[in-house]
Design an enzyme around this catalytic site. Structure first.
Site, PDB file in Angstrom:
ATOM      1  NE  ARG A   1      -1.178   2.734   2.937  1.00 16.34           N
ATOM      2  CZ  ARG A   1      -0.609   3.648   3.233  1.00 16.34           C
ATOM      3  NH1 ARG A   1      -0.792   5.141   2.205  1.00 16.34           N
ATOM      4  NH2 ARG A   1      -0.837   3.916   4.718  1.00 16.34           N
ATOM      5  CG  ASP A   2       2.983   4.919   2.975  1.00 12.94           C
ATOM      6  OD1 ASP A   2       3.255   5.483   2.176  1.00 12.94           O
ATOM      7  OD2 ASP A   2       3.552   4.987   4.324  1.00 12.94           O
TER       8      ASP A   2
ATOM      9  CB  CYS B   1       2.649  10.615   1.309  1.00 10.01           C
ATOM     10  SG  CYS B   1       0.949  11.075   1.185  1.00 10.01           S
TER      11      CYS B   1
HETATM   12  N1  COA Z   1     -12.487   4.513  -4.763  1.00  9.40           N
HETATM   13  C1  COA Z   1     -13.599   4.656  -6.169  1.00  9.40           C
HETATM   14  N2  COA Z   1     -13.738   5.514  -6.325  1.00  9.40           N
HETATM   15  C2  COA Z   1     -13.814   6.759  -5.514  1.00  9.40           C
HETATM   16  C3  COA Z   1     -13.597   6.709  -4.572  1.00  9.40           C
HETATM   17  C4  COA Z   1     -12.999   5.621  -3.717  1.00  9.40           C
HETATM   18  N3  COA Z   1     -12.968   5.064  -2.395  1.00  9.40           N
HETATM   19  N4  COA Z   1     -13.806   8.077  -4.291  1.00  9.40           N
HETATM   20  C5  COA Z   1     -14.085   8.568  -5.127  1.00  9.40           C
HETATM   21  N5  COA Z   1     -13.794   7.939  -6.061  1.00  9.40           N
HETATM   22  C6  COA Z   1     -14.682   8.380  -7.608  1.00  9.40           C
HETATM   23  C7  COA Z   1     -15.685   9.235  -7.678  1.00  9.40           C
HETATM   24  O1  COA Z   1     -16.955   7.825  -7.558  1.00  9.40           O
HETATM   25  C8  COA Z   1     -15.576   9.826  -9.329  1.00  9.40           C
HETATM   26  O2  COA Z   1     -15.571   9.153  -9.897  1.00  9.40           O
HETATM   27  P1  COA Z   1     -16.160  10.140 -11.443  1.00  9.40           P
HETATM   28  O3  COA Z   1     -15.355  11.065 -11.360  1.00  9.40           O
HETATM   29  O4  COA Z   1     -16.370   9.085 -12.260  1.00  9.40           O
HETATM   30  O5  COA Z   1     -17.432  10.262 -11.081  1.00  9.40           O
HETATM   31  C9  COA Z   1     -13.860  10.403  -8.480  1.00  9.40           C
HETATM   32  O6  COA Z   1     -13.873   9.819  -8.240  1.00  9.40           O
HETATM   33  C10 COA Z   1     -13.821  11.993  -7.866  1.00  9.40           C
HETATM   34  O7  COA Z   1     -15.068  11.742  -7.032  1.00  9.40           O
HETATM   35  P2  COA Z   1     -14.904  12.620  -5.373  1.00  9.40           P
HETATM   36  O8  COA Z   1     -16.297  12.472  -4.755  1.00  9.40           O
HETATM   37  O9  COA Z   1     -15.198  13.970  -6.012  1.00  9.40           O
HETATM   38  O10 COA Z   1     -13.542  12.798  -5.135  1.00  9.40           O
HETATM   39  P3  COA Z   1     -12.120  13.935  -4.675  1.00  9.40           P
HETATM   40  O11 COA Z   1     -11.973  13.770  -6.748  1.00  9.40           O
HETATM   41  O12 COA Z   1     -12.427  14.524  -4.233  1.00  9.40           O
HETATM   42  O13 COA Z   1     -10.970  12.381  -4.916  1.00  9.40           O
HETATM   43  C11 COA Z   1     -10.194  11.547  -2.547  1.00  9.40           C
HETATM   44  C12 COA Z   1     -11.259  12.243  -3.328  1.00  9.40           C
HETATM   45  C13 COA Z   1      -9.720  11.442  -1.447  1.00  9.40           C
HETATM   46  C14 COA Z   1     -11.169  10.285  -2.503  1.00  9.40           C
HETATM   47  C15 COA Z   1      -9.388  10.912  -3.417  1.00  9.40           C
HETATM   48  O14 COA Z   1      -8.626  11.528  -3.910  1.00  9.40           O
HETATM   49  C16 COA Z   1      -8.646   9.780  -3.434  1.00  9.40           C
HETATM   50  O15 COA Z   1      -8.500   8.070  -3.416  1.00  9.40           O
HETATM   51  N6  COA Z   1      -7.690  10.476  -2.585  1.00  9.40           N
HETATM   52  C17 COA Z   1      -6.159   9.689  -2.120  1.00  9.40           C
HETATM   53  C18 COA Z   1      -5.519   9.743  -1.086  1.00  9.40           C
HETATM   54  C19 COA Z   1      -4.405   8.329  -0.889  1.00  9.40           C
HETATM   55  O16 COA Z   1      -4.557   7.130  -0.759  1.00  9.40           O
HETATM   56  N7  COA Z   1      -3.469   9.486  -0.294  1.00  9.40           N
HETATM   57  C20 COA Z   1      -1.872   8.872   0.083  1.00  9.40           C
HETATM   58  C21 COA Z   1      -1.999   7.531   1.100  1.00  9.40           C
HETATM   59  S1  COA Z   1      -2.025   8.729   2.787  1.00  9.40           S
HETATM   60 ZN    ZN Z   2       2.900   6.225   5.487  1.00  9.63          ZN
END
Ligand code: COA
Ligand code: ZN
Length: 323
Positions: free
Chosen positions: A30-31, A255
């Site tokens: 994951r990380d 990250c």
């Molecule tokens: N799984 C699958 N798809 C997801 C989802 C999830 N958990 N969360 C959001 N989506 C999809 C939505 O369905 C949408 O899809 P579409 O464009 O086809 O309609 C799109 O992503 C945008 O959704 P939204 O609710 O506006 O989310 P966002 O763009 O604001 O994203 C997060 C927010 C946090 C979900 C996203 O940025 C993310 O997953 N980030 C990863 C964070 C991470 O793991 N960081 C490193 C570890 S700390």
């Molecule tokens: Zn970390």
């Protein structure tokens, strides 16, 4: 699982810690993988997790149910969770940022939800695209869903020690979010040094404050080695009573939303150090080194593992030829 015999052969008996049991939690898939640019095939991820599952870990963070647009590397989360062997005694956890991720995790079955938010507002906005209050409200709904499914919840608090955009995190700010999550029924809290800004004195103060206020919670420390303080911080934590650590095979990771981020503390280095000190990690160090070597071939570049380069302390060399 057979623990390493390093301790028996090499450790100083005066340093023996009465075989205190430590829980090692692997985060490489994951990380470690999330910041890699070249997609690692699903079957390679499954094969690595299956090998790690038999190496003696307490917990493995398999993947994250995040947006595939945000983290394309982990878009195969369902396939990976469905494909791995679930070895008894190992907990299989996943990172979940929102309700959609929680529903996906429930559809395949996981042992724990590892939720995430940042103590720093700036990092939360960068990573999760919302402010901390909105994140807390959204995660409270996820916690309710987890409770309905009898699934334990851990919250990983990113930037618990420092944030590259806002500076050092105060203990008061960290305790505020610990209090909030403790009040909504989490089983555990991971205190994350997302970008390697913690120092051992700060770690000691944080670990003492957190454990004395909430001794019933399952505490994990998650360090990155960005500034070379990773193992020193792990030592400060273990000396403050912490018995759970996240770490990443080969030290891979970082990250993608934290400028200058580098890998987690390296699992084989952490286990090697703790074994030598007389702690009981249950992890097979030789199996880790073999996995780490193969991971290096898989990602086709050197991993930051010093131990992979140097070998364990009991690896002896023939004396150089005298002229
Ligand atoms: N799984 C699958 N798809 C997801 C989802 C999830 N958990 N969360 C959001 N989506 C999809 C939505 O369905 C949408 O899809 P579409 O464009 O086809 O309609 C799109 O992503 C945008 O959704 P939204 O609710 O506006 O989310 P966002 O763009 O604001 O994203 C997060 C927010 C946090 C979900 C996203 O940025 C993310 O997953 N980030 C990863 C964070 C991470 O793991 N960081 C490193 C570890 S700390
Ligand atoms: Zn970390």
């Amino acid at each position: 699982m057979a623990a390493s015999n390093l301790q028996t052969h090499m450790s100083n008996p005066h340093l023996n810690q009465n075989s205190r049991k430590l829980h090692i939690q692997e985060v490489v898939t994951r990380d470690g993988f999330q910041a890699e640019s070249a997609f690692i095939p699903t079957e390679e991820k499954i094969a690595l997790i299956n090998r790690l599952s038999r190496a003696g870990y307490a917990k493995i963070e398999v993947t994250s149910f995040t947006s595939p647009k945000a983290i394309p590397m982990l878009a195969d989360a369902e396939a990976v969770m469905k494909g791995i062997d679930r070895v008894p005694g190992v907990e299989y956890t996943v990172l979940i940022p929102n309700l959609k991720g929680a529903e996906r995790a429930i559809s395949v079955g996981v042992d724990e939800f590892n939720l995430v938010m940042s103590v720093s507002e700036a990092h939360n906005l960068a990573n999760l695209k919302m402010g901390r209050e909105d994140s807390f409200n959204a995660l409270s709904s996820v916690i309710q869903l987890a409770h309905q499914h009898q699934t334990p919840v851990n919250i990983s608090l990113s930037t618990s020690f420092g944030c590259p955009m806002s500076g050092i995190t105060s203990l008061a700010d960290l305790m505020h979010w610990i209090d909030r999550f403790a009040a909504v029924g989490v089983r555990g809290i991971t205190i994350c040094d997302t970008t390697g800004m913690a120092n051992p004195a700060q770690v000691q103060a944080v670990c003492e404050a957190a454990q004395s206020k909430y001794p019933q919670l399952q505490w994990t420390l998650h360090f990155h080695n960005t500034r070379g303080m990773g193992l020193a911080n792990a030592l400060a934590a273990v000396n403050s009573g912490i018995d759970r650590f996240d770490s990443s095979l080969g030290g891979l990771g970082g990250c993608p939303y934290a400028p200058g981020a580098t890998g987690n503390i390296c699992t084989e280095e952490l286990v090697h150090m703790f074994d030598l000190m007389g702690f009981n990690t249950h992890v097979d160090i030789d199996a880790l080194l073999a996995c780490s070597k193969d991971l290096q071939s898989l990602i086709a570049r050197p991993l930051p593992s010093q131990l992979l380069m140097a070998g364990k302390v009991d690896k002896l060399h023939t004396a150089p030829c005298q002229p």
